[in-house]
Design a protein around this motif. Structure first.
Motif, mmCIF file in Angstrom:
data_model
loop_
_atom_site.group_PDB
_atom_site.id
_atom_site.type_symbol
_atom_site.label_atom_id
_atom_site.label_comp_id
_atom_site.label_asym_id
_atom_site.label_seq_id
_atom_site.Cartn_x
_atom_site.Cartn_y
_atom_site.Cartn_z
ATOM 1 N N UNK A 121 27.273 -1.724 21.210
ATOM 2 C CA UNK A 121 27.438 -2.821 20.250
ATOM 3 C C UNK A 121 28.160 -4.005 20.890
ATOM 4 N N UNK A 122 29.165 -3.737 21.693
ATOM 5 C CA UNK A 122 29.890 -4.819 22.366
ATOM 6 C C UNK A 122 29.004 -5.572 23.345
ATOM 7 N N UNK A 123 28.235 -4.832 24.130
ATOM 8 C CA UNK A 123 27.323 -5.495 25.064
ATOM 9 C C UNK A 123 26.257 -6.295 24.324
ATOM 10 N N UNK A 124 25.689 -5.708 23.279
ATOM 11 C CA UNK A 124 24.671 -6.413 22.497
ATOM 12 C C UNK A 124 25.254 -7.660 21.846
ATOM 13 N N UNK A 125 26.453 -7.541 21.303
ATOM 14 C CA UNK A 125 27.102 -8.693 20.683
ATOM 15 C C UNK A 125 27.398 -9.787 21.691
ATOM 16 N N UNK A 126 27.861 -9.403 22.868
ATOM 17 C CA UNK A 126 28.168 -10.396 23.900
ATOM 18 C C UNK A 126 26.898 -11.118 24.346
ATOM 19 N N UNK A 127 25.810 -10.373 24.506
ATOM 20 C CA UNK A 127 24.542 -10.992 24.892
ATOM 21 C C UNK A 127 24.060 -11.927 23.777
ATOM 22 N N UNK A 128 24.137 -11.475 22.545
ATOM 23 C CA UNK A 128 23.687 -12.281 21.411
ATOM 24 C C UNK A 128 24.510 -13.570 21.278
ATOM 25 N N UNK A 129 25.820 -13.443 21.260
ATOM 26 C CA UNK A 129 26.680 -14.627 21.114
ATOM 27 C C UNK A 129 26.548 -15.540 22.326
ATOM 28 N N UNK A 130 26.506 -14.942 23.511
ATOM 29 C CA UNK A 130 26.329 -15.748 24.717
ATOM 30 C C UNK A 130 25.006 -16.503 24.716
ATOM 31 N N UNK A 131 23.947 -15.854 24.235
ATOM 32 C CA UNK A 131 22.641 -16.517 24.147
ATOM 33 C C UNK A 131 22.675 -17.673 23.157
ATOM 34 N N UNK A 132 23.291 -17.430 22.003
ATOM 35 C CA UNK A 132 23.417 -18.511 21.021
ATOM 36 C C UNK A 132 24.202 -19.687 21.597
ATOM 37 N N UNK A 133 25.290 -19.359 22.259
ATOM 38 C CA UNK A 133 26.152 -20.391 22.828
ATOM 39 C C UNK A 133 25.402 -21.197 23.885
ATOM 40 N N UNK A 134 24.672 -20.505 24.748
ATOM 41 C CA UNK A 134 23.965 -21.174 25.847
ATOM 42 C C UNK A 134 22.790 -22.019 25.371
ATOM 43 N N UNK A 135 22.187 -21.650 24.242
ATOM 44 C CA UNK A 135 20.994 -22.363 23.785
ATOM 45 C C UNK A 135 21.264 -23.404 22.708
ATOM 46 N N UNK A 136 22.505 -23.591 22.327
ATOM 47 C CA UNK A 136 22.825 -24.626 21.335
ATOM 48 C C UNK A 136 22.544 -25.998 21.931
ATOM 49 N N UNK A 137 21.829 -26.845 21.190
ATOM 50 C CA UNK A 137 21.520 -28.174 21.722
ATOM 51 C C UNK A 137 22.735 -29.099 21.684
ATOM 52 N N UNK A 138 22.795 -29.946 22.668
ATOM 53 C CA UNK A 138 23.835 -30.980 22.697
ATOM 54 C C UNK A 138 25.217 -30.437 22.955
#
Length: 160
Positions: free
Chosen positions: A34-51
């Motif tokens: 769950x921690x790894x999945x959460x880190x990947x998910x949040x990291x992906x959201x963070x990296x793909x946010x525009x602007x």
């Protein structure tokens, strides 16, 4: 008097439980995955946010990523331990929960104050999470103390 070598309490426990039970492995694997999945998910959201993101949004993403990685680290640590932990894993998990709930409540409350709405609900919800995590921390410390006290008793009996 016998010539049999004396075995310490730690050695005896090690002989009785050389590997973790399936239940303990699951208890470690769940936060790891769950921690790894959460880190990947949040990291992906963070990296793909525009602007460019506001500072508080960057802080929130960073904190959630750190919390996820902390849980993953905890899960990995539990899974790799073969020796008895005397409920240490419960104490660590409880303090992770206390830290995460306090910090998350503070961040969300700060955002609510800046927006000028929703503060009572945030404080009530956050307080509930903090109280539950503190109760779990107190119980974990008490359980660990009982197990360590029993270990000391067994060690004294064997030395006598």
């Amino acid at each position: 008097m016998t010539d049999e070598p004396r075995v310490s309490a730690d050695e005896m426990i090690g002989r009785l439980s050389p590997s973790m039970s399936p239940w303990r492995r699951l208890r470690g694997a769940v936060p790891l995955v769950a921690g790894l999945a959460g880190a990947v998910f949040v990291g992906s959201l963070w990296a793909t946010e525009p602007g460019p993101l506001p500072g508080r949004t960057q802080l929130a993403f960073a904190l959630f990523t750190v919390f996820c990685l902390a849980w993953a680290g905890y899960g990995g640590w539990v899974v790799t331990r073969r020796a008895p932990l005397y409920a240490l894993e419960q104490v660590i998990a409880a303090w992770l929960a206390v830290t995460a709930s306090v910090v998350t409540t503070a961040v969300v409350a700060t955002i609510a104050v800046q927006r000028g709405s929703g503060l009572p609900g945030v404080v009530a919800g956050g307080a509930a999470f903090v109280v539950v995590s503190v109760v779990l921390a107190v119980r974990a410390h008490a359980r660990r103390a009982v197990l360590l006290r029993r270990k000391r008793e067994l060690t004294r009996q064997e030395e006598a």
